[in-house]
Write an enzyme that holds these catalytic residues in place. Structure first.
Site, PDB file in Angstrom:
ATOM      1  N   LYS A  99      -7.324  46.116  15.345  1.00 25.99           N
ATOM      2  CA  LYS A  99      -6.975  44.886  14.631  1.00 25.99           C
ATOM      3  C   LYS A  99      -5.867  45.191  13.624  1.00 25.99           C
ATOM      4  CE  LYS A  99      -9.695  41.072  12.705  1.00 25.99           C
ATOM      5  NZ  LYS A  99     -10.965  40.772  12.060  1.00 25.99           N
TER       6      LYS A  99
HETATM    7  C1  E4P Z   1     -11.476  37.437  11.609  1.00 25.57           C
HETATM    8  O1  E4P Z   1     -11.520  38.240  12.505  1.00 25.57           O
HETATM    9  C2  E4P Z   1     -12.035  37.623  10.279  1.00 25.57           C
HETATM   10  O2  E4P Z   1     -12.905  38.739  10.324  1.00 25.57           O
HETATM   11  C3  E4P Z   1     -12.866  36.475   9.774  1.00 25.57           C
HETATM   12  O3  E4P Z   1     -13.040  35.477  10.750  1.00 25.57           O
HETATM   13  C4  E4P Z   1     -12.473  35.982   8.430  1.00 25.57           C
HETATM   14  O4  E4P Z   1     -13.325  34.954   8.043  1.00 25.57           O
HETATM   15  P1  E4P Z   1     -13.492  34.464   6.545  1.00 25.57           P
HETATM   16  O5  E4P Z   1     -12.346  33.579   6.208  1.00 25.57           O
HETATM   17  O6  E4P Z   1     -14.788  33.715   6.532  1.00 25.57           O
HETATM   18  O7  E4P Z   1     -13.520  35.706   5.679  1.00 25.57           O
END
Ligand code: E4P
Length: 218
Positions: free
Chosen positions: A83
Site C-alpha cells: 500500500k
Molecule cells: C483504507 O484502506 C484505510 O485503511 C481506511 O479505509 C481509512 O478509513 P478511515 O477514514 O475510517 O480512517
C-alpha cells in the site's frame, strides 16, 4: 463486489473470516498502531489467516524508502499487497512495483485525477476515501461514480476501485450500485450490515409460533 475488512485486529479478522464473507484485509499505519502489535508480525499473521489480498502500507515518504519497505512487506507472504500513498513518490514506487509484478494499493485518493494517475502507474487497487470526503462536506460517493465511469471508458485499465473509509452500510450499497469492485469495511460496519429490526421481529414471531407446536426437527 468483494469485501475486505479494514482492521489489523487479528481476533476480529479471525472471527469475521470464519463467516466466509471476507475476501481480504486492508491495514494502515493508524490501524497497526491501534493493534499495539509489531507490523511485520501482525501482517504475517493476518496473511496466514486470510487467503485473499492483505494490504500492508509503507511508512517511508521517499521513493527509495518506499521501495525498500515495500519489498520487505511483499516478502512476508504471496498475498501481500503493498500500500502506497498517493504522492509523486508513491506513484513512482507503484510503477516500479507494478513493472515487477508486485501488487499495489494506492491509498489516500481524494480526486478522480489522482485515481487516473494511480491507474496509469499500474496500481492493482486505488482507494478513494468516501467517509473522509463526506466529513468535509463533499460527496464521497460522487467521487466513486466518477472513477468507476472513467475506468469503464478504458477496457485495458485493470486497476480496481477499492472504496475505503466506509462508515455505514449505505456507503457499501451505493458503491455496489455504482459498480465499484471492492469495499473495505470496518468490522463494526460489516456487522451492522447483518441487522434489520424486521429480521429480529420476524424471527421472534417464528420462534414463538414454533415453540407452540411442541415439534423438533432433530
Ligand atoms: C483504507 O484502506 C484505510 O485503511 C481506511 O479505509 C481509512 O478509513 P478511515 O477514514 O475510517 O480512517
Amino acid at each position: 463486489m468483494e469485501f475486505f475488512i479494514d482492521t489489523a485486529d487479528i481476533d476480529e479478522i479471525r472471527d469475521l473470516a470464519s463467516t466466509g464473507l471476507v475476501d481480504g484485509v486492508t491495514t494502515n499505519p493508524s490501524l497497526i498502531a491501534k493493534s499495539g502489535r509489531d507490523i511485520l508480525e501482525v501482517t504475517k499473521e493476518i496473511a496466514e489467516t486470510v487467503s485473499g489480498p492483505v494490504s500492508a502500507e509503507v511508512t517511508a515518504l521517499d521513493y527509495d524508502g518506499m521501495i525498500a519497505e515495500g519489498r520487505k512487506l511483499a516478502k512476508i507472504a504471496d498475498n501481500i499487497v503493498v500500500k502506497l500513498p498517493l504522492t509523486e513518490d508513491g506513484l513512482k514506487a507503484c510503477k516500479t512495483f507494478s513493472d515487477e509484478g508486485i501488487k499495489t494499493n494506492v491509498t489516500l485518493c481524494f480526486s478522480a485525477a489522482q485515481a487516473l494517475l494511480a491507474a496509469k502507474a499500474g496500481a492493482t487497487y486505488v482507494s478513494p476515501f468516501v467517509g473522509r470526503l463526506d466529513d468535509i462536506g463533499q460527496d464521497g460517493l460522487e467521487l466513486i461514480a466518477d472513477i468507476v465511469e472513467i475506468f469503464e471508458n478504458f477496457e485495458a485499465l485493470e486497476t480496481k476501485v477499492l472504496v475505503a473509509s466506509t462508515r455505514n452500510p449505505y456507503h457499501i450499497v451505493e458503491a455496489a450500485k455504482l459498480g465499484a469492485h471492492v469495499a473495505t469495511i470496518p468490522p463494526k460496519v460489516l456487522r451492522s450490515m447483518y441487522s434489520h429490526h424486521l429480521t429480529d421481529k420476524g424471527l421472534d414471531t417464528f420462534m414463538k409460533d414454533w415453540a407452540s407446536t411442541g415439534q423438533s426437527i432433530l
